[in-house]
Scaffold this motif. Structure first.
Motif, mmCIF file in Angstrom:
data_model
loop_
_atom_site.group_PDB
_atom_site.id
_atom_site.type_symbol
_atom_site.label_atom_id
_atom_site.label_comp_id
_atom_site.label_asym_id
_atom_site.label_seq_id
_atom_site.Cartn_x
_atom_site.Cartn_y
_atom_site.Cartn_z
ATOM 1 N N SER A 249 0.829 -1.202 0.000
ATOM 2 C CA SER A 249 0.000 0.000 0.000
ATOM 3 C C SER A 249 0.866 1.254 0.000
ATOM 4 N N THR A 250 1.996 1.245 0.694
ATOM 5 C CA THR A 250 2.870 2.415 0.671
ATOM 6 C C THR A 250 3.493 2.581 -0.707
ATOM 7 N N TYR A 251 3.815 1.463 -1.352
ATOM 8 C CA TYR A 251 4.359 1.544 -2.711
ATOM 9 C C TYR A 251 3.318 2.138 -3.653
ATOM 10 N N ARG A 252 2.064 1.687 -3.529
ATOM 11 C CA ARG A 252 1.007 2.209 -4.398
ATOM 12 C C ARG A 252 0.757 3.684 -4.119
ATOM 13 N N GLN A 253 0.794 4.082 -2.862
ATOM 14 C CA GLN A 253 0.596 5.490 -2.533
ATOM 15 C C GLN A 253 1.695 6.340 -3.154
ATOM 16 N N ARG A 254 2.935 5.889 -3.034
ATOM 17 C CA ARG A 254 4.060 6.644 -3.598
ATOM 18 C C ARG A 254 3.946 6.711 -5.115
ATOM 19 N N HIS A 255 3.574 5.602 -5.723
ATOM 20 C CA HIS A 255 3.408 5.548 -7.178
ATOM 21 C C HIS A 255 2.314 6.518 -7.624
ATOM 22 N N ASN A 256 1.196 6.528 -6.910
ATOM 23 C CA ASN A 256 0.107 7.441 -7.245
ATOM 24 C C ASN A 256 0.510 8.897 -7.054
ATOM 25 N N GLU A 257 1.303 9.172 -6.013
ATOM 26 C CA GLU A 257 1.782 10.539 -5.802
ATOM 27 C C GLU A 257 2.672 10.986 -6.945
ATOM 28 N N LEU B 265 2.652 9.842 -10.028
ATOM 29 C CA LEU B 265 1.815 10.021 -11.214
ATOM 30 C C LEU B 265 1.061 11.344 -11.172
ATOM 31 N N MET B 266 0.498 11.656 -10.022
ATOM 32 C CA MET B 266 -0.242 12.909 -9.907
ATOM 33 C C MET B 266 0.680 14.110 -10.073
#
Length: 83
Positions: A50-58, A60-61
């Motif tokens: 979940s932390t990896y996905r959050q960082r990835h989404n950040e 991308l945004m």
């Protein structure tokens, strides 16, 4: 006006696929609830995911925000670009 004797057969031929579709929909729909319950328990199974996905989404945004703010074509930049 007389009833054509082919009407009942035509109605039966039309109703059979609809009934089969409804039965399949009910069969798949009942398994869907179990699948959703199983998926709810999975995010905790991988602690770093979940932390990896959050960082990835950040990231991308941030890239999308930067692309929206500039007139430069950010897709044509060389690969090692920095934020």
């Amino acid at each position: 006006m007389a009833l054509d004797p082919r009407w009942p057969l035509a109605l039966l031929r039309g109703a059979v696929p609809v009934a089969l579709g409804l039965l399949l929909w009910v069969a798949v729909g009942s398994g869907e609830q179990e699948r959703l319950q199983t998926l709810k328990g999975h995010p905790g199974a991988e602690p770093g995911g979940s932390t990896y996905r959050q960082r990835h989404n950040e990231l991308l945004m941030a890239a999308l925000r930067e692309a929206a703010e500039t007139d430069e074509n950010v897709a044509q930049r060389r690969v090692p670009w920095r934020k």
